[in-house]
Design a protein around this motif. Structure first.
Motif, mmCIF file in Angstrom:
data_model
loop_
_atom_site.group_PDB
_atom_site.id
_atom_site.type_symbol
_atom_site.label_atom_id
_atom_site.label_comp_id
_atom_site.label_asym_id
_atom_site.label_seq_id
_atom_site.Cartn_x
_atom_site.Cartn_y
_atom_site.Cartn_z
ATOM 1 N N ASP A 13 0.817 -1.145 0.080
ATOM 2 C CA ASP A 13 -0.228 0.102 0.010
ATOM 3 C C ASP A 13 0.820 1.234 -0.083
ATOM 4 O O ASP A 13 2.018 1.027 0.257
ATOM 5 C CB ASP A 13 -1.125 0.094 1.015
ATOM 6 C CG ASP A 13 -0.494 -0.080 2.525
ATOM 7 O OD1 ASP A 13 0.778 0.124 2.740
ATOM 8 O OD2 ASP A 13 -0.990 -0.249 3.333
ATOM 9 N N GLN A 129 -6.401 -3.515 -10.429
ATOM 10 C CA GLN A 129 -7.043 -4.613 -9.388
ATOM 11 C C GLN A 129 -5.750 -4.929 -8.574
ATOM 12 O O GLN A 129 -6.187 -5.478 -7.327
ATOM 13 C CB GLN A 129 -7.470 -5.916 -9.929
ATOM 14 C CG GLN A 129 -8.373 -5.711 -11.161
ATOM 15 C CD GLN A 129 -7.718 -5.502 -12.556
ATOM 16 O OE1 GLN A 129 -6.545 -5.074 -12.847
ATOM 17 N NE2 GLN A 129 -8.762 -5.548 -13.651
ATOM 18 N N MET A 131 -4.337 -3.483 -5.938
ATOM 19 C CA MET A 131 -4.814 -2.834 -4.663
ATOM 20 C C MET A 131 -5.996 -3.782 -4.180
ATOM 21 O O MET A 131 -6.035 -4.004 -2.789
ATOM 22 C CB MET A 131 -5.139 -1.410 -4.290
ATOM 23 C CG MET A 131 -3.853 -0.454 -4.957
ATOM 24 S SD MET A 131 -2.554 -0.667 -3.870
ATOM 25 C CE MET A 131 -1.263 -1.602 -4.666
ATOM 26 N N MET A 132 -6.694 -4.202 -4.752
ATOM 27 C CA MET A 132 -7.846 -4.918 -4.324
ATOM 28 C C MET A 132 -7.303 -6.515 -3.875
ATOM 29 O O MET A 132 -7.652 -6.885 -2.784
ATOM 30 C CB MET A 132 -8.925 -5.184 -5.489
ATOM 31 C CG MET A 132 -9.770 -3.991 -5.553
ATOM 32 S SD MET A 132 -11.059 -4.010 -6.584
ATOM 33 C CE MET A 132 -10.536 -4.656 -8.225
ATOM 34 N N VAL A 133 -6.431 -6.894 -4.794
ATOM 35 C CA VAL A 133 -5.634 -8.314 -4.179
ATOM 36 C C VAL A 133 -4.929 -7.909 -2.928
ATOM 37 O O VAL A 133 -5.056 -8.734 -1.987
ATOM 38 C CB VAL A 133 -4.508 -8.461 -5.258
ATOM 39 C CG1 VAL A 133 -3.755 -9.748 -5.109
ATOM 40 C CG2 VAL A 133 -5.342 -8.838 -6.795
ATOM 41 N N ARG A 134 -4.101 -6.979 -2.941
ATOM 42 C CA ARG A 134 -3.380 -6.529 -1.610
ATOM 43 C C ARG A 134 -4.563 -6.623 -0.387
ATOM 44 O O ARG A 134 -4.140 -7.209 0.542
ATOM 45 C CB ARG A 134 -2.569 -5.279 -1.820
ATOM 46 C CG ARG A 134 -1.658 -5.163 -0.539
ATOM 47 C CD ARG A 134 -1.262 -3.688 -0.162
ATOM 48 N NE ARG A 134 -2.729 -2.998 0.180
ATOM 49 C CZ ARG A 134 -3.227 -2.672 1.256
ATOM 50 N NH1 ARG A 134 -2.768 -3.381 2.431
ATOM 51 N NH2 ARG A 134 -4.283 -2.067 1.621
ATOM 52 N N ARG A 135 -5.551 -5.882 -0.770
ATOM 53 C CA ARG A 135 -6.712 -5.853 0.747
ATOM 54 C C ARG A 135 -7.156 -7.011 0.910
ATOM 55 O O ARG A 135 -7.085 -7.348 1.962
ATOM 56 C CB ARG A 135 -7.714 -4.904 -0.126
ATOM 57 C CG ARG A 135 -7.702 -3.537 0.686
ATOM 58 C CD ARG A 135 -8.885 -2.679 0.415
ATOM 59 N NE ARG A 135 -9.609 -2.629 -1.052
ATOM 60 C CZ ARG A 135 -9.108 -1.807 -2.009
ATOM 61 N NH1 ARG A 135 -7.886 -1.025 -1.475
ATOM 62 N NH2 ARG A 135 -9.420 -1.806 -3.053
ATOM 63 N N ALA A 136 -7.516 -7.950 -0.115
ATOM 64 C CA ALA A 136 -7.770 -9.219 0.158
ATOM 65 C C ALA A 136 -6.986 -10.168 0.670
ATOM 66 O O ALA A 136 -7.266 -10.971 1.495
ATOM 67 C CB ALA A 136 -8.395 -9.974 -1.133
ATOM 68 N N GLU A 139 -5.330 -7.684 4.405
ATOM 69 C CA GLU A 139 -6.199 -6.867 5.476
ATOM 70 C C GLU A 139 -7.040 -7.823 6.397
ATOM 71 O O GLU A 139 -6.846 -7.724 7.863
ATOM 72 C CB GLU A 139 -7.288 -5.831 5.039
ATOM 73 C CG GLU A 139 -6.742 -4.788 4.171
ATOM 74 C CD GLU A 139 -5.911 -3.781 5.157
ATOM 75 O OE1 GLU A 139 -6.253 -3.798 6.455
ATOM 76 O OE2 GLU A 139 -4.997 -3.153 4.476
#
Length: 190
Positions: A13, A129, A131-136, A139
């Motif tokens: 991030d 996508q 950042m969505m992969v990182r979040r999933a 987080e």
């Protein structure tokens, strides 16, 4: 899954965004996807941000939003980085000056390895996508650890907190592995 051709791909991030780290990753053959924070105060002042100045590599110049060329003036070292400085002589009589700078000239700085940063930004634009992969993937474990810990560390000082966090991560990974493959399979593998 993302195939970059490099043996290691990292996604982080914006808190981890540093040009020097991107350079180190590129030199090591690591593909990095890191979001860049917009820390410019220009946006809040309704002035042009640096992104609105287009770099022309073959001429080593920038084109400003008014269409003027900001040319190379000199190089200086700031915090260990070699920065090239650019500005246009047309700033003083520009009709867009009030949207650009309160000073006499709008100066633009370019790091000697700015190409690394530009490639990283281009890579992220090509794979939004990420950042969505990182979040999933990140987080959820951190949320779980925070819940287990009660949002506080029991120890003080960095080395103690680091040890405590390592133990929490180890426990999380062991519990996750047991849930995925079972305790019996883990014991057999050991």
């Amino acid at each position: 899954m993302l195939d970059t051709g490099n043996p290691i791909t990292v996604i982080a991030d914006q808190g981890y965004y540093r040009g020097e780290e991107l350079l180190a990753c590129e030199e090591a053959g690591i593909t990095a996807y890191v979001a860049k924070a917009d820390t410019s105060g220009k946006r809040s002042k309704r002035e042009f941000t640096r992104r609105q100045f287009r770099y022309i590599p073959e001429d080593d110049e920038y084109i400003c939003p008014a269409g003027e060329r900001a040319i190379y003036r000199f190089t200086r070292t700031e915090r260990g980085k070699q920065l090239r400085r650019y500005w246009s002589s047309a700033c003083s009589h520009c009709s867009l000056k009030s949207k650009c700078t309160p000073g006499d000239y709008r100066r633009i700085s370019r790091w000697e390895y700015e190409g690394v940063v530009e490639r990283a930004e281009s890579r992220l634009r090509g794979y939004p996508q990420a950042m969505m992969v990182r979040r999933a993937t990140v987080e959820h474990p951190f949320g779980t650890l925070k819940q287990w810990m009660g949002s506080v560390f029991l120890t003080k000082q960095k080395h103690n907190v680091s040890t405590e966090m390592s133990l929490h991560v180890l426990a999380y990974n062991m519990k996750r592995a047991m849930n995925l493959v079972g305790a019996k399979a883990i014991l057999e593998a050991i």
